[in-house]
Write an enzyme that holds these catalytic residues in place. Structure first.
Site, PDB file in Angstrom:
ATOM      1  N   TYR A   1     -35.550 -31.035  22.269  1.00  0.00           N
ATOM      2  CA  TYR A   1     -36.251 -32.160  22.903  1.00  0.00           C
ATOM      3  C   TYR A   1     -37.764 -32.041  22.677  1.00  0.00           C
ATOM      4  O   TYR A   1     -38.418 -32.978  22.218  1.00  0.00           O
ATOM      5  CB  TYR A   1     -35.931 -32.202  24.404  1.00  0.00           C
ATOM      6  CG  TYR A   1     -36.829 -33.125  25.179  1.00  0.00           C
ATOM      7  CD1 TYR A   1     -36.813 -34.492  24.921  1.00  0.00           C
ATOM      8  CD2 TYR A   1     -37.704 -32.637  26.156  1.00  0.00           C
ATOM      9  CE1 TYR A   1     -37.664 -35.353  25.618  1.00  0.00           C
ATOM     10  CE2 TYR A   1     -38.536 -33.490  26.856  1.00  0.00           C
ATOM     11  CZ  TYR A   1     -38.518 -34.841  26.579  1.00  0.00           C
ATOM     12  OH  TYR A   1     -39.359 -35.685  27.254  1.00  0.00           O
TER      13      TYR A   1
ATOM     14  N   PHE B   1     -30.842 -22.680  38.744  1.00  0.00           N
ATOM     15  CA  PHE B   1     -30.692 -22.086  37.413  1.00  0.00           C
ATOM     16  C   PHE B   1     -31.624 -20.895  37.235  1.00  0.00           C
ATOM     17  O   PHE B   1     -32.745 -21.047  36.771  1.00  0.00           O
ATOM     18  CB  PHE B   1     -30.969 -23.130  36.327  1.00  0.00           C
ATOM     19  CG  PHE B   1     -29.972 -24.249  36.254  1.00  0.00           C
ATOM     20  CD1 PHE B   1     -28.626 -24.042  36.524  1.00  0.00           C
ATOM     21  CD2 PHE B   1     -30.379 -25.538  35.897  1.00  0.00           C
ATOM     22  CE1 PHE B   1     -27.707 -25.081  36.445  1.00  0.00           C
ATOM     23  CE2 PHE B   1     -29.469 -26.578  35.816  1.00  0.00           C
ATOM     24  CZ  PHE B   1     -28.132 -26.355  36.090  1.00  0.00           C
TER      25      PHE B   1
HETATM   26  N1  UDP Z   1     -32.973 -26.979  37.954  1.00  0.00           N
HETATM   27  C1  UDP Z   1     -32.075 -26.237  38.698  1.00  0.00           C
HETATM   28  N2  UDP Z   1     -30.856 -26.788  38.983  1.00  0.00           N
HETATM   29  C2  UDP Z   1     -30.482 -28.037  38.562  1.00  0.00           C
HETATM   30  C3  UDP Z   1     -31.417 -28.787  37.811  1.00  0.00           C
HETATM   31  C4  UDP Z   1     -32.657 -28.234  37.524  1.00  0.00           C
HETATM   32  O1  UDP Z   1     -32.356 -25.096  39.106  1.00  0.00           O
HETATM   33  O2  UDP Z   1     -29.358 -28.458  38.830  1.00  0.00           O
HETATM   34  C5  UDP Z   1     -34.292 -26.395  37.634  1.00  0.00           C
HETATM   35  C6  UDP Z   1     -34.543 -26.302  36.137  1.00  0.00           C
HETATM   36  O3  UDP Z   1     -34.099 -25.073  35.629  1.00  0.00           O
HETATM   37  C7  UDP Z   1     -36.065 -26.452  36.063  1.00  0.00           C
HETATM   38  C8  UDP Z   1     -36.406 -27.324  37.282  1.00  0.00           C
HETATM   39  O4  UDP Z   1     -35.268 -27.274  38.128  1.00  0.00           O
HETATM   40  O5  UDP Z   1     -36.683 -25.207  36.239  1.00  0.00           O
HETATM   41  C9  UDP Z   1     -36.685 -28.756  36.904  1.00  0.00           C
HETATM   42  O6  UDP Z   1     -35.621 -29.198  36.085  1.00  0.00           O
HETATM   43  P1  UDP Z   1     -35.442 -30.723  35.712  1.00  0.00           P
HETATM   44  O7  UDP Z   1     -34.159 -30.826  34.928  1.00  0.00           O
HETATM   45  O8  UDP Z   1     -35.573 -31.561  36.930  1.00  0.00           O
HETATM   46  O9  UDP Z   1     -36.687 -31.072  34.799  1.00  0.00           O
HETATM   47  P2  UDP Z   1     -37.199 -30.408  33.417  1.00  0.00           P
HETATM   48  O10 UDP Z   1     -38.160 -29.322  33.844  1.00  0.00           O
HETATM   49  O11 UDP Z   1     -36.027 -29.907  32.663  1.00  0.00           O
HETATM   50  O12 UDP Z   1     -37.885 -31.540  32.741  1.00  0.00           O
END
Ligand code: UDP
Length: 333
Positions: A142, A209
């Site tokens: 991405y 995560f």
């Molecule tokens: N995250 C998480 N659990 C989830 C979705 C996201 O722990 O079910 C964490 C993810 O690893 C990141 C943060 O939340 O550190 C933000 O993730 P998101 O997908 O909202 O946005 P990104 O940073 O990927 O654009």
């Protein structure tokens, strides 16, 4: 004269379209409706064209029918995790289809573009907060797809005189104050909507995560910026470039980070409910900390994020989540 907004029916695009209309711009939206929603275009004066930016004939027709003065290019796939599993999809849509758009712009002598870029172009940060001159070395497809388009647009700048603003978003969040439009992805992968969804009876718990990152509480830190603050920056960036100012890349963030655990605590404080959670593995492609230095954006655009408090941001998301359109989750389908 009109502004073409690609992906204008999506989460960030639809908020920007509202703001453009409020500021007197005539807007044409092209959206293939894979992730967009017709109902997110709430202003009747907006022309909505359903279709793909990779469809050359459709684009040609738009440029023939409307005098397009500039383009705001949102249309893209934007799931980090999915991009690791399905890179072809990301390069095809985010890079190849965007080339069709740029080609059509060139053929029609339309050379002003606001491009939705991302903090994912920086990769693992070597310095926090991140300035625009931070090295760009993405760690997922991405991020690469967005960086490739930045490079292509810079080449179009040098060769054909394109002028651009790259807006490198940090984490878009929240929803419009009125609760009319909000975050509505299917499948949902973003943290804040998933946390809110997990509050409802019968819903699965949110998985955190990774808890072994090199951060104070072991979970990832992100800079959450309200979608209306993102939208207002687009309107300002558009005026900036239409007024003949030099091309530039700008970070759009609040300048303050919150960990996953802090987001969960804030959601509990805002809603008064207990979040149902479990701990899981790290997600591939996630850097530990992403926080913006937004000094340049503030200065260049005379822009300021209005939402500086994460509780307020989550409160707008919660309001929309509760008020919207029936559906299984109380969320729009
Ligand atoms: N995250 C998480 N659990 C989830 C979705 C996201 O722990 O079910 C964490 C993810 O690893 C990141 C943060 O939340 O550190 C933000 O993730 P998101 O997908 O909202 O946005 P990104 O940073 O990927 O654009």
């Amino acid at each position: 004269m009109a502004i073409l907004v690609t992906g204008g029916a999506g989460f960030i695009g639809s908020h920007a379209v509202r703001d453009l209309v409020k500021n007197g711009f005539k807007v044409v939206v092209i959206d293939n409706m894979i992730y967009g929603h017709k109902e997110a275009i709430v202003d009747s004066e907006v022309t909505l064209v359903e279709g793909d930016i990779g469809d050359k004939n459709l684009l040609k027709n738009i440029f023939t029918q409307h005098k397009i003065e500039g383009v705001i290019h949102f249309a893209a796939y934007a799931y980090v995790g999915e991009s690791v599993k399905e890179p072809l999809k990301y390069y095809k849509n985010n890079v190849a289809s965007s080339l069709t758009l740029l080609e059509t712009m060139l053929e029609n002598d339309c050379k002003k573009i606001i491009f939705s870029s991302t903090c994912a172009t920086y990769g693992n940060p070597v310095q926090i907060p991140i300035t625009e001159s931070h090295p760009q070395s993405p760690i997922n497809p991405y991020g690469w797809s967005k960086l490739m388009l930045e490079k292509i647009i810079m080449d179009f700048h040098r060769a054909y005189g394109f002028e651009y603003v790259f807006l490198r978003y940090f984490n878009a969040s929240g929803s419009s104050k009125e609760g009319i439009i909000g975050e509505d992805h299917e499948p949902e992968t973003h943290l804040i909507p998933l946390v809110l969804r997990s509050l409802l009876p019968g819903e699965p718990p949110i998985t955190v995560f990774g808890t072994d990152y090199d951060t104070p509480d072991g979970t990832c830190i992100r800079d959450y910026i309200h979608v209306e603050d993102l939208a207002s920056a687009h309107v300002k960036a558009l005026s900036y470039i239409l007024n003949g100012n030099p091309s530039i890349a700008l970070n759009l963030g609040v300048g303050r980070g919150y960990s996953v655990k802090e987001i969960i605590q804030a959601a509990e404080a805002v809603t008064g409910l207990k979040v149902n959670l479990k701990y899981g593995e790290r997600r591939a492609g996630d850097p530990p900390i992403l926080v913006a230095d937004n000094t340049l954006a503030k200065k260049t655009l005379d822009w300021q994020p209005v939402y500086n408090d994460i509780n307020e941001i989550i409160a707008t998301a919660w309001k929309w989540f509760n008020s919207s359109h029936g559906g299984r989750y109380g969320m729009k389908k």
